[in-house]
Motif scaffolding. Structure first.
Motif, PDB file in Angstrom:
ATOM      1  N   VAL A 173       0.834  -1.205   0.000  1.00  0.00           N
ATOM      2  CA  VAL A 173       0.000   0.000   0.000  1.00  0.00           C
ATOM      3  C   VAL A 173       0.864   1.248   0.000  1.00  0.00           C
ATOM      4  N   HIS A 174       1.835   1.282   0.877  1.00  0.00           N
ATOM      5  CA  HIS A 174       2.779   2.401   0.900  1.00  0.00           C
ATOM      6  C   HIS A 174       4.012   1.964   1.674  1.00  0.00           C
ATOM      7  N   ALA A 175       5.087   2.660   1.436  1.00  0.00           N
ATOM      8  CA  ALA A 175       6.349   2.412   2.139  1.00  0.00           C
ATOM      9  C   ALA A 175       6.980   3.760   2.441  1.00  0.00           C
ATOM     10  N   ARG A 176       7.076   4.088   3.715  1.00  0.00           N
ATOM     11  CA  ARG A 176       7.697   5.353   4.099  1.00  0.00           C
ATOM     12  C   ARG A 176       9.197   5.157   4.104  1.00  0.00           C
ATOM     13  N   VAL A 177       9.815   5.541   3.000  1.00  0.00           N
ATOM     14  CA  VAL A 177      11.263   5.438   2.870  1.00  0.00           C
ATOM     15  C   VAL A 177      11.817   6.841   2.668  1.00  0.00           C
ATOM     16  N   GLY A 178      13.084   6.986   2.792  1.00  0.00           N
ATOM     17  CA  GLY A 178      13.731   8.285   2.602  1.00  0.00           C
ATOM     18  C   GLY A 178      15.172   8.068   2.230  1.00  0.00           C
ATOM     19  N   HIS A 179      16.005   9.035   2.571  1.00  0.00           N
ATOM     20  CA  HIS A 179      17.419   8.923   2.258  1.00  0.00           C
ATOM     21  C   HIS A 179      18.088   7.914   3.181  1.00  0.00           C
ATOM     22  N   SER A 180      18.996   7.141   2.627  1.00  0.00           N
ATOM     23  CA  SER A 180      19.682   6.115   3.412  1.00  0.00           C
ATOM     24  C   SER A 180      20.924   6.659   4.102  1.00  0.00           C
ATOM     25  N   GLY A 181      21.036   7.957   4.194  1.00  0.00           N
ATOM     26  CA  GLY A 181      22.181   8.590   4.827  1.00  0.00           C
ATOM     27  C   GLY A 181      21.925  10.082   4.920  1.00  0.00           C
ATOM     28  N   PRO A 182      22.990  10.878   5.004  1.00  0.00           N
ATOM     29  CA  PRO A 182      22.829  12.320   5.168  1.00  0.00           C
ATOM     30  C   PRO A 182      22.065  12.971   4.020  1.00  0.00           C
ATOM     31  N   VAL A 183      21.377  14.060   4.348  1.00  0.00           N
ATOM     32  CA  VAL A 183      20.785  14.927   3.333  1.00  0.00           C
ATOM     33  C   VAL A 183      21.853  15.936   2.924  1.00  0.00           C
ATOM     34  N   GLY A 184      22.177  15.975   1.629  1.00  0.00           N
ATOM     35  CA  GLY A 184      23.214  16.876   1.150  1.00  0.00           C
ATOM     36  C   GLY A 184      22.700  18.222   0.714  1.00  0.00           C
ATOM     37  N   ALA A 185      21.413  18.299   0.333  1.00  0.00           N
ATOM     38  CA  ALA A 185      20.880  19.554  -0.194  1.00  0.00           C
ATOM     39  C   ALA A 185      19.371  19.544  -0.114  1.00  0.00           C
ATOM     40  N   VAL A 186      18.778  20.735   0.040  1.00  0.00           N
ATOM     41  CA  VAL A 186      17.331  20.916  -0.008  1.00  0.00           C
ATOM     42  C   VAL A 186      17.027  22.108  -0.897  1.00  0.00           C
ATOM     43  N   PRO A 192       9.730  29.875  -1.768  1.00  0.00           N
ATOM     44  CA  PRO A 192       9.662  31.044  -2.655  1.00  0.00           C
ATOM     45  C   PRO A 192       8.960  32.235  -2.024  1.00  0.00           C
ATOM     46  N   ALA A 193       7.942  31.986  -1.205  1.00  0.00           N
ATOM     47  CA  ALA A 193       7.226  33.085  -0.559  1.00  0.00           C
ATOM     48  C   ALA A 193       7.935  33.574   0.691  1.00  0.00           C
ATOM     49  N   GLY A 194       8.980  32.862   1.119  1.00  0.00           N
ATOM     50  CA  GLY A 194       9.726  33.272   2.300  1.00  0.00           C
ATOM     51  C   GLY A 194       9.053  32.959   3.613  1.00  0.00           C
ATOM     52  N   ASP A 195       7.975  32.188   3.602  1.00  0.00           N
ATOM     53  CA  ASP A 195       7.248  31.915   4.837  1.00  0.00           C
ATOM     54  C   ASP A 195       7.685  30.625   5.518  1.00  0.00           C
ATOM     55  N   ARG A 196       8.515  29.821   4.854  1.00  0.00           N
ATOM     56  CA  ARG A 196       8.981  28.571   5.434  1.00  0.00           C
ATOM     57  C   ARG A 196      10.478  28.399   5.210  1.00  0.00           C
ATOM     58  N   ILE A 197      11.090  27.714   6.157  1.00  0.00           N
ATOM     59  CA  ILE A 197      12.504  27.362   6.057  1.00  0.00           C
ATOM     60  C   ILE A 197      12.601  25.845   6.090  1.00  0.00           C
ATOM     61  N   VAL A 198      13.356  25.284   5.171  1.00  0.00           N
ATOM     62  CA  VAL A 198      13.571  23.842   5.110  1.00  0.00           C
ATOM     63  C   VAL A 198      15.040  23.571   5.393  1.00  0.00           C
ATOM     64  N   CYS A 199      15.301  22.567   6.219  1.00  0.00           N
ATOM     65  CA  CYS A 199      16.691  22.181   6.454  1.00  0.00           C
ATOM     66  C   CYS A 199      16.833  20.671   6.371  1.00  0.00           C
ATOM     67  N   GLY A 200      18.018  20.227   5.999  1.00  0.00           N
ATOM     68  CA  GLY A 200      18.373  18.812   5.987  1.00  0.00           C
ATOM     69  C   GLY A 200      19.488  18.575   6.983  1.00  0.00           C
TER      70      GLY A 200
END
Length: 759
Positions: A237-250, A517-525
């Motif tokens: 049905v679904h699989a919650r997967v992501g990066h298998s190590g560090p996030v290098g960029a967002v 783009p609107a400057g209302d959120r900050i994303v970090c890895g």
């Protein structure tokens, strides 16, 4: 500082061998690192800690060798490292190997020794990641193409099992020690389903329903949570997967709506996530190694995403379709930074990597247009200044300088010292007086410059080296987001130099950051693989779309809100997800050690979760709001955990390792009874109604199931079974069901009081 010169011609060193031997407080086993580093930048690291052994290989930035060679030339001769003692817990040894001899240098506490130790310890820490606290990283990124061999861990794999219902009938699932799982009906006993792939080791299983389908949810060493349809034809049905190590960029695309956020990681994938709901949209594949850089922008009516990675390629994609707009191979071993501008419809991409050269491509012409040379070490940051009529590109480098260029003509404009030996990040932002540049690196200070290199102000972060920078104009005010090696995320008013907020570390050093783009959120890895979305105005955590960043050890199912899945594991968090879609809901932090157990139940009218960790902390949470309701601590870690009800009162039961089974009231935390079971390690607990009484079932590793009456804990006998019990249940009228790794055992069983209560 002036550009770094090449290594002197008389330097004969071919390789270095660096050893660190130490013992953590209260640990019996010494810890041992061996780093071999060659002049061509190849590195190999070995790590031994008691019975656990690991090894990694990596490539290093060429400037590492140059600076290390200079430091070693100024260090005296010494002797090899010895076994650590209580008075001197850490020993270091550095051997210099050349064509004719091997010499050992001493750690005399001088400036050269401190420089060499900081550089070598940082290499060891960056290569090994969170494997040890013996060495500390104090420098920005220095390594590429990291690969690691699986840990040689003798602890093995613990099987697991669970009872539930499938299609209205009693069933159980077992995770096999060889990998995969089997699902069985209880009566008559028959196999319902099994995984064909035997490679995945499942550490936790849970059965439940999303209202339309019966589901089996599994988790394991891959950090993912998988949900399988058991009554329909949907399969996975679904699989919650992501990066298998560090996030290098967002990165966000240029679309002002900001519907998707992108992250690139060590697995070479660029994942797209719903910026509002955290839904997993999909992965953009193509890179063969770590993705180090992302940049979004718009050309005409196209929203584009540019990525660069350790495979030495630059890829351009249309974010509306995910389709490739082209791949660029500059001829460099890896890419450190990319930048993109679509101003005036130009569509210019800049990229730089291991050869210190910046290359510029015109997307419309589909060819490289300029080659910008001048830096003498790795270029670590690129930013277009956002001028309306001129494509001015800024760059920072480990040669200690910042440069600006006319990206269309290739002309070098200005060069100035960054006032940092390791400038690692660069960002540009508009301001009323013209564009500003921000740079940061090992000193931990963010410096603000005008476009010609005049320093406007310095922002002292006090959080260690700066690893990531982003800037945006919000309501006419230039604002910067600063990601630091200590894991903190600071938001600054660039115009005044004042701090808006500093967010505490959360799941490792911050490796990348961007504004919406609107400057209302900050994303970090982060270095552990987490992507977080914060509000730019207040810093509040809005969303964590990525799943667990370490092995998932426990699962629970809550039959509320259409079905919720809860998960917990070695990353010390408890997470909840929509069972039907896998959409992330809550991320609960409070544990300071890996979480090993999780149980779902009730506290009055509220659905609750209980989570236990390796240090003996037992936390109870409101499953819908995430509010922490209770903090308990046991003398020793718990080995089993379960909820139940006795005479209308909700209870929580936990078995201490080599200790009693304790019963609490989760609403108040009051301990109701402690039961001494006098058996081996408890593997499973269950609370079941038996005629007019409530029975506590205690399964132990030696193949026994003990029963106690609740609430007084009176002994009601025991049953020997033919396997180690992993899940327990009753089948009316008097049959004990025991699931283990070898299947199901049924035992006729009529508990009778044979004791006088707990004691």
């Amino acid at each position: 500082m002036p550009p770094i010169p090449a290594a002197s011609s008389h330097a004969s060193a071919r390789s270095f061998r660096y050893e660190v031997v130490g013992r953590q407080p209260a640990e019996g086993h010494p810890e041992h690192f061996v780093l071999d580093l060659s002049a061509d930048g190849h590195a190999r690291l070995g790590h031994e800690h008691g019975p656990v052994r690991r090894s990694w290989t990596a490539r290093t930035e060429p400037v590492v060798w140059t600076r290390l060679l200079k430091a070693v030339e100024d260090m005296p001769a010494g002797s090899p490292a010895q076994e650590p003692s209580d008075g001197e817990p850490v020993h270091r040894s550095l051997q210099v190997l050349d064509a004719s001899q091997t010499r050992t240098v001493a750690w005399d506490g001088g400036t050269a020794s401190l420089r060499a130790a900081a550089l070598l310890d940082s290499l060891v820490a960056q290569i090994s990641g969170p494997a040890s606290d013996l060495v500390a990283n104090t420098l920005p990124p220095l390594i590429h193409r990291l690969t690691g061999e699986p840990a040689d861990d003798p602890r093995g794999h613990e099987p697991t099992a669970v009872f539930g219902q499938v299609g209205g009938q009693d069933a159980f699932a077992v995770a096999r020690t060889s990998g995969g799982f089997g699902l069985y009906a209880v009566e008559p006993l028959k196999l319902l389903a099994e995984t064909a792939d035997q490679g995945q080791l499942h550490r936790a299983l849970v059965l439940g329903s999303d209202g339309t389908r019966d589901l089996l949810v599994t988790s394991g060493q891959d950090n993912a949570v998988w949900a399988w349809d058991l009554t329909g034809s949907d399969g996975l049905v679904h699989a919650r997967v992501g990066h298998s190590g560090p996030v290098g960029a967002v990165a966000f695309p240029a679309d002002p709506e900001g519907e998707l956020v992108y992250s690139g990681g060590a697995d070479g994938n660029v994942w797209a996530w719903g910026a509002e709901d955290g839904k997993e949209v999909g992965a953009l594949t193509g890179h063969e190694h770590m993705v180090n850089a992302l940049a979004g922008g718009r050309v005409g009516d196209l929203d584009l995403l540019v990525s660069g990675g350790d495979d030495g390629t630059v890829r351009v994609r249309d974010t509306a379709t995910g389709g490739s707009m082209g791949s660029i191979t500059p001829g460099t071993e890896w890419i450190n930074a990319v930048a993109f501008t679509g101003s005036e419809g130009r569509g210019l991409v800049a990229a730089t990597g291991s050869d210190h050269v910046i290359r510029v491509w015109d997307l419309a012409a589909d060819k490289p247009t300029r080659r910008l040379s001048g830096h003498t070490a790795a270029v670590t940051g690129l930013a277009f200044l956002g001028l309306a009529n001129r494509a001015v590109l800024a760059s920072c480098s480990y040669d200690g300088t910042i440069r600006t260029w006319d990206a269309e003509t290739g002309d070098a404009l200005d060069t100035w010292p960054a006032q940092d030996a390791w400038p690692a990040a660069l960002a540009a932002v508009p301001s009323p007086g013209g564009p500003l540049l921000l740079s940061g690196g090992a000193t931990g200070t963010v410096r603000v410059w005008d476009a010609h290199g005049t320093e406007v102000r310095a922002l002292a972060t006090d959080h260690g080296p700066v690893q990531a920078l982003a800037a945006a104009e919000i309501d006419g005010v230039p604002v910067a987001a600063v990601g630091s090696l200590d894991g903190s995320l600071g938001v600054w008013d660039v115009a005044t130099g004042s701090v808006r907020q500093v967010l505490a570390p959360d799941d490792g050093p911050v490796t990348s950051v961007c504004f919406s783009p609107a400057g209302d959120r900050i994303v970090c890895g982060t270095s552990r693989g987490t992507v977080r979305v914060h509000g730019a105005d207040d810093g509040a955590l809005r969303l964590v779309p990525t799943p667990h960043t370490d092995a998932v050890a426990a699962l629970a199912f809550l039959p509320v809100a259409g079905g919720l899945v809860a998960s917990a594991g070695a990353d010390r968090t408890v997470r909840t997800w929509e069972a039907a879609t896998g959409t992330p809901l809550l991320r609960l932090r409070g544990h300071e050690a890996p979480v090993t157990l999780l149980a779902a139940g009730q506290a009055g009218t509220d659905p609750v979760l209980a989570s236990a960790d390796e240090d003996g902390a037992l936390l109870v949470w409101d499953a819908l709001s995430g509010r922490r309701l209770l903090d308990l601590r046991t003398t020793r870690p718990l080995t089993a955990l379960a909820f139940g009800t006795v005479d209308g009162v909700d209870i929580l039961v936990g078995a201490e390792q080599d200790g009693p089974v304790r019963v609490w009231e989760p609403a108040s935390g009051e301990e109701l009874v402690a039961v001494d079971h006098d058996g081996s390690e408890v593997t499973v607990l269950a609370v079941r109604a038996f005629y007019e009484i409530t029975v506590l079932l205690i399964g132990t590793r030696d193949g026994e199931v003990r029963t106690r009456r609740l609430p007084d804990g009176a002994d009601m006998g025991a049953a020997d079974v033919t396997l180690t019990p992993l899940a327990l249940s009753f089948a009316p009228p008097e049959t004990l069901l025991v699931a283990g790794v070898d299947g199901l055992t049924t035992v006729p069983f009529t508990p009778e009081v044979v004791g006088n209560g707990a004691g």
